[in-house]
Enzyme design. Structure first.
Site, PDB file in Angstrom:
ATOM      1  N   PHE A  17       0.829  -1.207   0.000  1.00 56.59           N
ATOM      2  CA  PHE A  17       0.000   0.000   0.000  1.00 56.59           C
ATOM      3  C   PHE A  17       0.873   1.270   0.000  1.00 56.59           C
ATOM      4  O   PHE A  17       0.909   2.017  -0.989  1.00 56.59           O
ATOM      5  CB  PHE A  17      -0.941  -0.079   1.203  1.00 56.59           C
ATOM      6  CG  PHE A  17      -1.508   1.208   1.680  1.00 56.59           C
ATOM      7  CD1 PHE A  17      -2.038   2.137   0.786  1.00 56.59           C
ATOM      8  CD2 PHE A  17      -1.534   1.505   3.045  1.00 56.59           C
ATOM      9  CE1 PHE A  17      -2.564   3.340   1.238  1.00 56.59           C
ATOM     10  CE2 PHE A  17      -2.066   2.694   3.502  1.00 56.59           C
ATOM     11  CZ  PHE A  17      -2.568   3.614   2.599  1.00 56.59           C
ATOM     12  N   ASP A  37      10.069  -7.122  -3.278  1.00 56.51           N
ATOM     13  CA  ASP A  37       8.846  -7.527  -2.587  1.00 56.51           C
ATOM     14  C   ASP A  37       8.611  -9.031  -2.808  1.00 56.51           C
ATOM     15  O   ASP A  37       8.919  -9.552  -3.876  1.00 56.51           O
ATOM     16  CB  ASP A  37       7.645  -6.740  -3.146  1.00 56.51           C
ATOM     17  CG  ASP A  37       6.495  -6.651  -2.162  1.00 56.51           C
ATOM     18  OD1 ASP A  37       6.199  -5.528  -1.717  1.00 56.51           O
ATOM     19  OD2 ASP A  37       5.901  -7.700  -1.831  1.00 56.51           O
ATOM     20  N   ASN A  38       8.086  -9.705  -1.789  1.00 57.33           N
ATOM     21  CA  ASN A  38       7.764 -11.127  -1.976  1.00 57.33           C
ATOM     22  C   ASN A  38       6.267 -11.334  -2.267  1.00 57.33           C
ATOM     23  O   ASN A  38       5.796 -12.466  -2.290  1.00 57.33           O
ATOM     24  CB  ASN A  38       8.190 -11.953  -0.758  1.00 57.33           C
ATOM     25  CG  ASN A  38       7.365 -11.637   0.475  1.00 57.33           C
ATOM     26  OD1 ASN A  38       6.560 -10.694   0.460  1.00 57.33           O
ATOM     27  ND2 ASN A  38       7.545 -12.407   1.533  1.00 57.33           N
ATOM     28  N   LYS A  95      10.270 -12.566  11.767  1.00 61.84           N
ATOM     29  CA  LYS A  95      11.466 -12.743  10.937  1.00 61.84           C
ATOM     30  C   LYS A  95      11.622 -11.580   9.953  1.00 61.84           C
ATOM     31  O   LYS A  95      12.728 -11.094   9.723  1.00 61.84           O
ATOM     32  CB  LYS A  95      11.359 -14.040  10.126  1.00 61.84           C
ATOM     33  CG  LYS A  95      11.764 -15.284  10.861  1.00 61.84           C
ATOM     34  CD  LYS A  95      11.754 -16.425   9.848  1.00 61.84           C
ATOM     35  CE  LYS A  95      12.084 -17.745  10.469  1.00 61.84           C
ATOM     36  NZ  LYS A  95      11.841 -18.853   9.519  1.00 61.84           N
ATOM     37  N   ARG A 110      27.435  -2.233   4.077  1.00 61.90           N
ATOM     38  CA  ARG A 110      28.415  -2.557   3.032  1.00 61.90           C
ATOM     39  C   ARG A 110      28.530  -1.409   2.024  1.00 61.90           C
ATOM     40  O   ARG A 110      29.625  -1.045   1.606  1.00 61.90           O
ATOM     41  CB  ARG A 110      27.992  -3.846   2.314  1.00 61.90           C
ATOM     42  CG  ARG A 110      28.930  -4.275   1.187  1.00 61.90           C
ATOM     43  CD  ARG A 110      28.564  -5.628   0.604  1.00 61.90           C
ATOM     44  NE  ARG A 110      27.372  -5.639  -0.211  1.00 61.90           N
ATOM     45  CZ  ARG A 110      27.301  -5.202  -1.478  1.00 61.90           C
ATOM     46  NH1 ARG A 110      28.359  -4.697  -2.071  1.00 61.90           N
ATOM     47  NH2 ARG A 110      26.164  -5.263  -2.140  1.00 61.90           N
ATOM     48  N   TYR A 149       4.252  -8.365  15.654  1.00 56.68           N
ATOM     49  CA  TYR A 149       4.410  -7.104  14.913  1.00 56.68           C
ATOM     50  C   TYR A 149       5.035  -6.027  15.804  1.00 56.68           C
ATOM     51  O   TYR A 149       6.069  -5.450  15.458  1.00 56.68           O
ATOM     52  CB  TYR A 149       3.040  -6.658  14.414  1.00 56.68           C
ATOM     53  CG  TYR A 149       3.057  -5.423  13.547  1.00 56.68           C
ATOM     54  CD1 TYR A 149       3.548  -5.457  12.246  1.00 56.68           C
ATOM     55  CD2 TYR A 149       2.564  -4.201  14.025  1.00 56.68           C
ATOM     56  CE1 TYR A 149       3.551  -4.322  11.446  1.00 56.68           C
ATOM     57  CE2 TYR A 149       2.558  -3.060  13.231  1.00 56.68           C
ATOM     58  CZ  TYR A 149       3.042  -3.123  11.943  1.00 56.68           C
ATOM     59  OH  TYR A 149       3.039  -1.993  11.152  1.00 56.68           O
ATOM     60  N   THR A 179      -2.338   5.058   8.394  1.00 57.54           N
ATOM     61  CA  THR A 179      -2.349   5.705   7.085  1.00 57.54           C
ATOM     62  C   THR A 179      -3.448   5.049   6.258  1.00 57.54           C
ATOM     63  O   THR A 179      -3.710   3.859   6.415  1.00 57.54           O
ATOM     64  CB  THR A 179      -0.967   5.521   6.419  1.00 57.54           C
ATOM     65  OG1 THR A 179       0.011   6.199   7.210  1.00 57.54           O
ATOM     66  CG2 THR A 179      -0.927   6.083   5.016  1.00 57.54           C
ATOM     67  N   ARG A 190      -8.624  -3.370   8.268  1.00 58.70           N
ATOM     68  CA  ARG A 190      -8.334  -2.074   8.880  1.00 58.70           C
ATOM     69  C   ARG A 190      -9.558  -1.171   8.782  1.00 58.70           C
ATOM     70  O   ARG A 190     -10.410  -1.345   7.903  1.00 58.70           O
ATOM     71  CB  ARG A 190      -7.102  -1.441   8.230  1.00 58.70           C
ATOM     72  CG  ARG A 190      -5.842  -2.156   8.689  1.00 58.70           C
ATOM     73  CD  ARG A 190      -4.590  -1.396   8.354  1.00 58.70           C
ATOM     74  NE  ARG A 190      -4.065  -1.785   7.078  1.00 58.70           N
ATOM     75  CZ  ARG A 190      -2.860  -1.439   6.643  1.00 58.70           C
ATOM     76  NH1 ARG A 190      -2.070  -0.713   7.387  1.00 58.70           N
ATOM     77  NH2 ARG A 190      -2.440  -1.825   5.466  1.00 58.70           N
TER      78      ARG A 190
HETATM   79  N1  LIG Z   1      -0.377   1.369   6.690  1.00 61.10           N
HETATM   80  C1  LIG Z   1      -0.216   1.863   7.907  1.00 61.10           C
HETATM   81  O1  LIG Z   1      -1.128   2.472   8.460  1.00 61.10           O
HETATM   82  C2  LIG Z   1       1.105   1.694   8.612  1.00 61.10           C
HETATM   83  C3  LIG Z   1       1.221   2.201   9.915  1.00 61.10           C
HETATM   84  C4  LIG Z   1       2.417   2.030  10.581  1.00 61.10           C
HETATM   85  C5  LIG Z   1       3.490   1.430   9.970  1.00 61.10           C
HETATM   86  N2  LIG Z   1       3.368   0.965   8.717  1.00 61.10           N
HETATM   87  C6  LIG Z   1       4.532   0.280   8.122  1.00 61.10           C
HETATM   88  O2  LIG Z   1       4.721   0.705   6.790  1.00 61.10           O
HETATM   89  C7  LIG Z   1       5.156  -0.415   6.004  1.00 61.10           C
HETATM   90  C8  LIG Z   1       4.227  -0.593   4.812  1.00 61.10           C
HETATM   91  O3  LIG Z   1       2.918  -0.822   5.292  1.00 61.10           O
HETATM   92  P1  LIG Z   1       1.694  -1.055   4.294  1.00 61.10           P
HETATM   93  O4  LIG Z   1       0.475  -0.548   4.951  1.00 61.10           O
HETATM   94  O5  LIG Z   1       2.042  -0.542   2.954  1.00 61.10           O
HETATM   95  O6  LIG Z   1       1.614  -2.637   4.314  1.00 61.10           O
HETATM   96  P2  LIG Z   1       1.410  -3.667   3.118  1.00 61.10           P
HETATM   97  O7  LIG Z   1       1.131  -4.991   3.732  1.00 61.10           O
HETATM   98  O8  LIG Z   1       0.459  -3.139   2.113  1.00 61.10           O
HETATM   99  O9  LIG Z   1       2.849  -3.675   2.443  1.00 61.10           O
HETATM  100  C9  LIG Z   1       3.909  -4.455   2.914  1.00 61.10           C
HETATM  101  C10 LIG Z   1       4.663  -4.983   1.720  1.00 61.10           C
HETATM  102  O10 LIG Z   1       5.762  -5.765   2.190  1.00 61.10           O
HETATM  103  C11 LIG Z   1       5.817  -6.979   1.451  1.00 61.10           C
HETATM  104  N3  LIG Z   1       6.475  -7.977   2.295  1.00 61.10           N
HETATM  105  C12 LIG Z   1       6.029  -8.530   3.444  1.00 61.10           C
HETATM  106  N4  LIG Z   1       6.948  -9.394   3.931  1.00 61.10           N
HETATM  107  C13 LIG Z   1       8.011  -9.360   3.085  1.00 61.10           C
HETATM  108  C14 LIG Z   1       9.254 -10.017   3.057  1.00 61.10           C
HETATM  109  N5  LIG Z   1       9.613 -10.883   4.015  1.00 61.10           N
HETATM  110  N6  LIG Z   1      10.101  -9.749   2.032  1.00 61.10           N
HETATM  111  C15 LIG Z   1       9.752  -8.875   1.046  1.00 61.10           C
HETATM  112  N7  LIG Z   1       8.572  -8.235   1.035  1.00 61.10           N
HETATM  113  C16 LIG Z   1       7.710  -8.452   2.042  1.00 61.10           C
HETATM  114  C17 LIG Z   1       4.361  -7.290   1.140  1.00 61.10           C
HETATM  115  O11 LIG Z   1       4.211  -8.185   0.074  1.00 61.10           O
HETATM  116  C18 LIG Z   1       3.818  -5.901   0.845  1.00 61.10           C
HETATM  117  O12 LIG Z   1       3.979  -5.566  -0.511  1.00 61.10           O
HETATM  118  C19 LIG Z   1       5.181  -1.637   6.922  1.00 61.10           C
HETATM  119  O13 LIG Z   1       6.508  -1.854   7.364  1.00 61.10           O
HETATM  120  C20 LIG Z   1       4.305  -1.218   8.067  1.00 61.10           C
HETATM  121  O14 LIG Z   1       4.695  -1.842   9.269  1.00 61.10           O
HETATM  122  C21 LIG Z   1       2.186   1.064   8.018  1.00 61.10           C
END
Ligand SMILES: NC(=O)c1ccc[n+]([C@@H]2O[C@H](COP(=O)([O-])OP(=O)(O)OC[C@H]3O[C@@H](n4cnc5c(N)ncnc54)[C@H](O)[C@@H]3O)[C@@H](O)[C@H]2O)c1
Length: 335
Positions: A17, A37-38, A95, A110, A149, A179, A190
């Protein structure tokens, strides 16, 4: 805006997102972006508009494994962010936060490049201080269903600061509060996405508790702007810095605003509060205002209107069964 770092930027979690909006902004301002991204929760569809652009590259990779690439800056966003997704495989969530941070910090060390961590307001847990300032250490359950988390993100912050102290890696930590915006997952449970999908499909709006608990919602464009500004701060500014909208709103009021904007007649349905769900959360953004010259600029009604437009298109494309790979009923049912 001229970036203070070189032009090759890695964005982990860039298909998610927030990450997809960040990739778009970075490409727009002339960076070469490698999105890593995975696809655990992310989608190629969020990046469809960038896929033919020579400045953009997409790599399927799990950051719990080491990554060897060349770049000038790293945004580490990879991690499922919604409770339904991060609790699905909690060991993998920890992890991703911990091993993932070690791997990406190792890469930054690095290459001697800046690295920004997308941390979270969840590090404050069920806060005893309100609004939350960055010097508050939090009140977090280490053994509950949300701990994978919350504690994973706390440990990642520790790693970032230790790589700074021990190896002089230029780190930045953003503590992101709720967000919302286009590209949220329709079934992530959410508040905003839930309410909008329920309103658009005529299902009851589910409110947890009595609906008086508050949240502060920041539109994704504002959040991304803060991340860009944080990355551009001088090397001695590490944060953590709160990124969020300090305008506190009751869940009930958000539900009513969404009902009004969608013209929906969905009824309100009250359910018990989930375990460890914080009852009050609001950022103090004085530090972001001072150090980043940043504050949210998109109002709730404007942001909700744009988000409703996105979900409306997503659901409208679904009757043939192909809205993000699912049918309208499946999206609405959260499957
Ligand atoms: N959206 C919010 O309100 C919010 C609030 C606080 C913090 N965050 C942080 O911002 C970041 C993005 O959040 P988001 O809302 O876009 O979440 P999201 O789940 O939409 O995006 C996370 C992305 O990470 C990828 N991913 C997950 N595990 C992975 C791995 N092991 N290796 C590679 N890719 C991996 C997922 O495929 C996804 O594309 C996150 O770290 C989240 O903790 C988001």
């Amino acid at each position: 805006m001229t970036a203070l770092y070189g032009n090759r930027v890695v964005v982990t979690g860039g298909a998610g997102f927030i990450g997809s909006h960040l990739c778009t902004r970075l490409v727009e301002r002339g960076s070469e972006v490698l999105c890593v991204d995975n696809f655990y929760t992310g989608s190629r569809q969020h990046l469809a508009h960038l896929l033919g652009d020579p400045r953009f590259e997409l790599l399927r990779h799990d950051i719990t494994f080491p990554l060897y690439v060349e770049c000038d800056a790293i945004y580490n966003l990879a991690c499922p962010a919604s409770p339904v997704h991060y609790q699905f495989d909690p060991v993998q969530t920890t992890k991703t936060s911990v091993h993932g941070a070690i791997n990406m910090l190792g890469l930054a060390k690095r290459l001697k490049v800046k690295i920004l961590q997308a941390s979270t307001s969840e590090v404050y847990g069920e806060p005893r201080v309100h609004p939350q300032t960055e010097d508050y250490w939090g009140h977090v359950n280490p053994i509950g269903p949300r701990s994978c988390y919350d504690e994973g993100k706390r440990c990642a912050e520790t790693l970032f600061m230790d790589y700074r102290r021990q190896h002089n890696v230029p780190v930045k930590i953003a503590r992101i509060f709720n967000t919302y915006g286009p590209h949220m997952h329709p079934a992530d449970g959410r508040v905003v996405s839930n309410f909008i999908v329920q309103a658009l499909t005529g299902q009851p709006i589910t409110l947890y508790g009595d609906g008086t608990q508050t949240r502060a919602f920041c539109y994704v464009d504002d959040t991304v702007e803060a991340l860009l500004r944080l990355m551009d701060t001088p090397a001695d500014f590490t944060g953590p810095v709160n990124v969020g909208n300090p305008e506190e709103l009751r869940m009930l009021d958000i539900a009513q605003c969404i009902l009004e904007l969608t013209g929906s007649h969905s009824p309100l349905e009250y359910r018990p509060l989930p375990a460890d769900d914080p009852t009050q959360r609001c950022p103090d953004i004085s530090l972001a205002r001072r150090e980043l010259g940043w504050r949210p600029t998109v109002g709730l009604r404007d942001g909700l209107t744009r988000t409703i437009g996105y979900f409306d298109r997503l659901l409208s494309s679904a009757p043939a069964g192909r809205g993000e790979g699912r049918g309208r009923e499946e999206i609405a049912a959260g499957r």
